[in-house]
Design a protein around this motif. Structure first.
Motif, PDB file in Angstrom:
ATOM      1  N   PHE A 111       0.864  -1.171   0.000  1.00  0.00           N
ATOM      2  CA  PHE A 111       0.000   0.000   0.000  1.00  0.00           C
ATOM      3  C   PHE A 111       0.908   1.230   0.000  1.00  0.00           C
ATOM      4  O   PHE A 111       1.850   1.318   0.792  1.00  0.00           O
ATOM      5  N   HIS A 112       0.634   2.158  -0.868  1.00  0.00           N
ATOM      6  CA  HIS A 112       1.586   3.223  -1.182  1.00  0.00           C
ATOM      7  C   HIS A 112       1.885   4.160  -0.022  1.00  0.00           C
ATOM      8  O   HIS A 112       2.970   4.741   0.051  1.00  0.00           O
ATOM      9  N   HIS A 113       0.949   4.359   0.911  1.00  0.00           N
ATOM     10  CA  HIS A 113       1.152   5.239   2.068  1.00  0.00           C
ATOM     11  C   HIS A 113       1.538   6.665   1.660  1.00  0.00           C
ATOM     12  O   HIS A 113       2.336   7.315   2.339  1.00  0.00           O
ATOM     13  N   LEU A 114       0.969   7.141   0.568  1.00  0.00           N
ATOM     14  CA  LEU A 114       1.193   8.531   0.179  1.00  0.00           C
ATOM     15  C   LEU A 114       0.287   9.442   1.005  1.00  0.00           C
ATOM     16  O   LEU A 114      -0.800   9.049   1.438  1.00  0.00           O
ATOM     17  N   LEU A 115       0.734  10.671   1.221  1.00  0.00           N
ATOM     18  CA  LEU A 115      -0.059  11.643   1.966  1.00  0.00           C
ATOM     19  C   LEU A 115      -1.123  12.221   1.041  1.00  0.00           C
ATOM     20  O   LEU A 115      -0.804  12.834   0.015  1.00  0.00           O
ATOM     21  N   ALA A 116      -2.380  12.022   1.413  1.00  0.00           N
ATOM     22  CA  ALA A 116      -3.499  12.336   0.516  1.00  0.00           C
ATOM     23  C   ALA A 116      -3.584  13.811   0.162  1.00  0.00           C
ATOM     24  O   ALA A 116      -4.032  14.163  -0.931  1.00  0.00           O
ATOM     25  N   PRO A 153       3.830  13.716 -16.472  1.00  0.00           N
ATOM     26  CA  PRO A 153       2.585  14.464 -16.699  1.00  0.00           C
ATOM     27  C   PRO A 153       1.682  14.540 -15.465  1.00  0.00           C
ATOM     28  O   PRO A 153       0.671  15.241 -15.496  1.00  0.00           O
ATOM     29  N   ARG A 154       2.012  13.799 -14.392  1.00  0.00           N
ATOM     30  CA  ARG A 154       1.105  13.685 -13.259  1.00  0.00           C
ATOM     31  C   ARG A 154       1.696  14.223 -11.957  1.00  0.00           C
ATOM     32  O   ARG A 154       1.174  13.957 -10.875  1.00  0.00           O
ATOM     33  N   THR A 155       2.751  15.001 -12.059  1.00  0.00           N
ATOM     34  CA  THR A 155       3.472  15.425 -10.852  1.00  0.00           C
ATOM     35  C   THR A 155       2.641  16.294  -9.925  1.00  0.00           C
ATOM     36  O   THR A 155       2.879  16.301  -8.703  1.00  0.00           O
ATOM     37  N   ASP A 156       1.688  17.034 -10.457  1.00  0.00           N
ATOM     38  CA  ASP A 156       0.906  17.943  -9.622  1.00  0.00           C
ATOM     39  C   ASP A 156      -0.470  17.379  -9.264  1.00  0.00           C
ATOM     40  O   ASP A 156      -1.348  18.119  -8.797  1.00  0.00           O
ATOM     41  N   HIS A 157      -0.645  16.086  -9.450  1.00  0.00           N
ATOM     42  CA  HIS A 157      -1.880  15.416  -9.063  1.00  0.00           C
ATOM     43  C   HIS A 157      -1.731  14.813  -7.667  1.00  0.00           C
ATOM     44  O   HIS A 157      -0.661  14.323  -7.296  1.00  0.00           O
ATOM     45  N   LYS A 158      -2.817  14.820  -6.926  1.00  0.00           N
ATOM     46  CA  LYS A 158      -2.834  14.199  -5.609  1.00  0.00           C
ATOM     47  C   LYS A 158      -3.140  12.706  -5.747  1.00  0.00           C
ATOM     48  O   LYS A 158      -3.662  12.260  -6.774  1.00  0.00           O
ATOM     49  N   PRO A 159      -2.806  11.905  -4.723  1.00  0.00           N
ATOM     50  CA  PRO A 159      -3.005  10.449  -4.830  1.00  0.00           C
ATOM     51  C   PRO A 159      -4.409  10.041  -5.246  1.00  0.00           C
ATOM     52  O   PRO A 159      -4.575   9.074  -6.011  1.00  0.00           O
ATOM     53  N   GLY A 160      -5.429  10.749  -4.768  1.00  0.00           N
ATOM     54  CA  GLY A 160      -6.804  10.403  -5.121  1.00  0.00           C
ATOM     55  C   GLY A 160      -7.113  10.588  -6.588  1.00  0.00           C
ATOM     56  O   GLY A 160      -8.136  10.079  -7.083  1.00  0.00           O
ATOM     57  N   GLU A 161      -6.259  11.306  -7.311  1.00  0.00           N
ATOM     58  CA  GLU A 161      -6.451  11.544  -8.736  1.00  0.00           C
ATOM     59  C   GLU A 161      -5.608  10.601  -9.595  1.00  0.00           C
ATOM     60  O   GLU A 161      -5.584  10.732 -10.823  1.00  0.00           O
ATOM     61  N   LEU A 162      -4.923   9.647  -8.952  1.00  0.00           N
ATOM     62  CA  LEU A 162      -4.022   8.737  -9.655  1.00  0.00           C
ATOM     63  C   LEU A 162      -4.550   7.315  -9.597  1.00  0.00           C
ATOM     64  O   LEU A 162      -5.243   6.923  -8.649  1.00  0.00           O
ATOM     65  N   SER A 163      -4.185   6.518 -10.594  1.00  0.00           N
ATOM     66  CA  SER A 163      -4.533   5.097 -10.589  1.00  0.00           C
ATOM     67  C   SER A 163      -3.642   4.352  -9.601  1.00  0.00           C
ATOM     68  O   SER A 163      -2.641   4.897  -9.101  1.00  0.00           O
ATOM     69  N   GLY A 165      -1.525   1.920 -10.183  1.00  0.00           N
ATOM     70  CA  GLY A 165      -0.165   1.811 -10.714  1.00  0.00           C
ATOM     71  C   GLY A 165       0.584   3.123 -10.639  1.00  0.00           C
ATOM     72  O   GLY A 165       1.791   3.149 -10.355  1.00  0.00           O
ATOM     73  N   GLU A 166      -0.125   4.222 -10.890  1.00  0.00           N
ATOM     74  CA  GLU A 166       0.518   5.535 -10.804  1.00  0.00           C
ATOM     75  C   GLU A 166       0.930   5.839  -9.363  1.00  0.00           C
ATOM     76  O   GLU A 166       2.015   6.380  -9.117  1.00  0.00           O
ATOM     77  N   ARG A 167       0.075   5.492  -8.419  1.00  0.00           N
ATOM     78  CA  ARG A 167       0.426   5.719  -7.012  1.00  0.00           C
ATOM     79  C   ARG A 167       1.653   4.906  -6.625  1.00  0.00           C
ATOM     80  O   ARG A 167       2.526   5.392  -5.895  1.00  0.00           O
ATOM     81  N   GLN A 168       1.741   3.679  -7.124  1.00  0.00           N
ATOM     82  CA  GLN A 168       2.905   2.854  -6.781  1.00  0.00           C
ATOM     83  C   GLN A 168       4.170   3.399  -7.433  1.00  0.00           C
ATOM     84  O   GLN A 168       5.254   3.340  -6.849  1.00  0.00           O
ATOM     85  N   ARG A 169       4.057   3.971  -8.616  1.00  0.00           N
ATOM     86  CA  ARG A 169       5.216   4.605  -9.248  1.00  0.00           C
ATOM     87  C   ARG A 169       5.684   5.820  -8.432  1.00  0.00           C
ATOM     88  O   ARG A 169       6.883   6.056  -8.287  1.00  0.00           O
ATOM     89  N   VAL A 170       4.733   6.567  -7.891  1.00  0.00           N
ATOM     90  CA  VAL A 170       5.102   7.695  -7.022  1.00  0.00           C
ATOM     91  C   VAL A 170       5.803   7.175  -5.769  1.00  0.00           C
ATOM     92  O   VAL A 170       6.800   7.753  -5.317  1.00  0.00           O
TER      93      VAL A 170
END
Length: 243
Positions: A111-116, A153-163, A165-170
């Protein structure tokens, strides 16, 4: 452990001269449960070189999470040593260990544990901000790492706006930004669909070819394990080559 078994846990010096980034010797961990001592790890041996990918597999309760916590300096062994980039983790106090983790150890979880509330760029830059870098420098570096993992292309998106796979790449970019000596990955594809997991595997291949760090992947996924350079089975508190 006999010498034949021990040799399978590290790459021969004659065959590979890359620096040993992670080394465990006689690693043990025992917990107290009621009146009994329970030994989870018992004299474990491991050496992983720069650019090498090692998978650790084992049944539930075999000690994989305990091992990962010891390798990351999140827990202390009952015996033996963990060395990362030549540094014995036991020789560091709590503050020193925190600084060492920030510079030398990258973590990637199922689980990515990114700050929402933070963007991808801000999530990735955080480790450098903690280190004391200026925000402009940290965020510029974060943009570079995100581009490296295909997230420009997705650097300024928050985790809730990412798929997923994108969250795991972050999350992988966040682990890479400190140029770690060791990347510890706990089921990095376990929460992804097959197609997305395949893209993460391809990314891991690219990183292993260019990064000067050692990779340890803990997983139940035999496909993910087989994708690594070596597969080791944790059983009875020790690592053995997977059959």
């Amino acid at each position: 452990m006999n010498e034949a078994s021990r040799s399978t846990l590290s790459v021969s010096a004659e065959a590979d001269t890359r620096q040993v980034m992670l080394e465990c010797r006689g690693l043990g961990r025992t917990y107290r449960e009621g009146p009994q001592d329970v030994t989870v790890l018992d004299g474990l041996e491991l050496a992983v070189r720069a650019g090498e990918r090692v998978a650790v597999v084992g049944s539930s309760g075999s000690g994989k999470t305990t091992l990962l916590n010891l390798l990351g300096g999140l827990d202390q062994p009952s015996g033996g040593t963990v060395r990362i980039a030549g540094q014995d983790l036991a020789g560091l106090d709590a503050a020193e260990l925190g600084r060492f983790r920030n510079r030398h150890i990258g973590f990637v979880y199922q689980f990515h544990h990114l700050l929402a509330e933070f963007t991808a760029r801000e999530n990735v830059a955080l480790a450098l901000l903690i280190r004391g870098l200026k925000r402009k420098v940290a965020e510029a570096r974060a943009g570079e790492i995100l581009a490296k993992v295909g997230m420009a292309p997705r650097t300024d998106h928050k985790p809730g706006e990412l798929s997923g796979g994108e969250r795991q790449r972050v999350a992988i970019a966040r682990a890479l930004i400190t140029d770690p000596s060791v990347m510890l990955m706990d089921e990095p594809t376990g929460n992804l669909d097959q197609a997305t997991a395949s893209s993460i595997l391809a990314l891991m291949d690219e990183l292993a070819a260019t990064a000067a760090c050692a990779f340890v992947v803990v997983t139940h996924d035999r496909g993910l394990a087989a994708h690594q350079d070596r597969v080791l089975h944790l059983d009875g508190g020790r690592l053995q080559p997977a059959g």
